[in-house]
Design an enzyme around this catalytic site. Structure first.
Site, PDB file in Angstrom:
ATOM      1  CG  ASP A 111      -1.391   7.808   0.108  1.00  0.00           C
ATOM      2  OD1 ASP A 111      -0.101   8.207   0.312  1.00  0.00           O
ATOM      3  OD2 ASP A 111      -2.124   7.899   0.253  1.00  0.00           O
ATOM      4  CG  ASP A 149      -1.368   1.035   1.915  1.00  0.00           C
ATOM      5  OD1 ASP A 149      -2.215   1.983   0.595  1.00  0.00           O
ATOM      6  OD2 ASP A 149      -1.280   1.748   2.937  1.00  0.00           O
TER       7      ASP A 149
END
Ligand SMILES: [Mg+2]
Length: 326
Positions: free
Chosen positions: A162, A160
């Site tokens: 952020d 991922d």
């Protein structure tokens, strides 16, 4: 027009009649411009919450759909679990929920305290149920046959973006100057360089569909990210992002696995031997839906069952590199 397709004012009359009959009304909504078995499963689960299922469909005016509303409504009409269908002209049917006051309101996600729908439903005494859309189960077995039986395929660490590799407490990152790696993230990724794993970023960037920033803005942010990684001696094998609004119910927005499939196809990845690392419950779900192991960063969250928890990316990479292949 089938008898299932109706107008909002007719729905109000139907709602009153059903109330008099003591029937439990369930309401949900969506754009339905992609349609797969996961969505059918979601609608069946929604129907199981009561007696009558009302489905509201975002009009072509409210979304920029590739599939005209007539086609989207006819697909819904074919489902026995759907009882009534009406169009509405917004992305979220707050006015319609107020108007129809369903006993149960089903959504695919919960925005927590910021969830307008939850607050409305709570005010009149209804129930909100969160029923996530799962990927198409047929597709999942097809994926296994396609990707995990290739002897030349290599594993990957899917990351991922952020709050996994970079800081982002504020929402969307729209400018390169706002992109900053989390402490220790670059060092953690350096450890993967000499290993067999490819490194691929998978990120939801709905800010594009929401009109907050453009593909070009995101490209500039990612150029900075790649530059800094390169300086640290790390080369990414791929960056894949979903630009869609959550209500599109697309297959590429996590926890949908569309981007994982694209990456696996482009980069010849064995998904079963791969890992997904992210700070959210939804990241762990994404990894599991594609049949890989998942590590959740940060605190434990109710309902999340990743294979491992880790404080940060550094700890997650250590876990991956010390685990045996399956
Ligand atoms: Mg994240």
């Amino acid at each position: 027009m089938s008898s299932k397709a109706t107008t909002l004012s007719q729905l109000q009359q139907i709602r009153l009649r059903l109330k008099r009959q003591g029937k439990k009304v369930v309401l949900t909504y969506g754009t339905f411009d992609t349609f797969h078995l996961g969505i059918v499963d979601y609608l069946q689960k929604a129907k199981a919450q009561g007696d009558v299922l009302v489905v509201l469909v975002s009009s072509d005016k409210a979304i920029r759909s590739h599939l005209p509303q007539r086609r989207r409504i006819s697909a819904l009409q074919a489902l026995t679990c759907v009882d009534h269908i009406a169009l509405f002209d917004d992305m979220i049917p707050t006015k319609e929920i107020e108007l129809l006051r369903p006993d149960v309101y089903c959504d695919t996600m919960d925005w927590g305290h910021a969830c307008k729908e939850r607050n409305i439903v709570k005010r009149y005494g209804g129930t909100m149920k969160v029923l996530p859309v799962t990927p198409d189960p047929f597709l999942a077995s097809l994926i296994h046959e396609t990707f995990n039986t290739d002897p030349e395929a290599t594993p990957a660490i899917f990351l991922d973006r952020d709050e996994t590799i970079n800081k982002n407490k504020a929402g969307f990152i729209t400018r390169p100057e706002d992109f900053h790696f989390l402490p220790g993230a670059l060092d953690a990724l350096k450890k993967v360089v000499s290993e067999k794993y490819k490194i691929v970023i998978i990120t939801n960037q709905a800010g594009i569909d929401r009109g907050i920033f453009t593909h070009q803005d995101l490209k500039r942010v990612h150029q900075k990210m790649v530059r800094e990684l390169k300086k640290a001696g790390v080369t990414l094998d791929g960056i894949y992002y979903c630009p869609h609004h959550p209500k599109n119910l697309c297959l590429c927005r996590k926890p949908g696995i569309g981007l994982l499939l694209k990456a696996a196809n482009d980069l010849r990845i064995n998904l079963a031997e791969s890992w997904f690392v992210g700070d959210k419950h939804l990241d762990s779900l994404t990894g599991h839906y594609a049949g890989m192991r998942a590590i959740k960063l940060g605190p434990k969250v109710h309902g999340t069952q990743p294979d491992f928890y880790a404080r940060d990316l550094k700890e997650a990479i250590t876990i991956i590199l010390t685990q045996k292949q399956r």
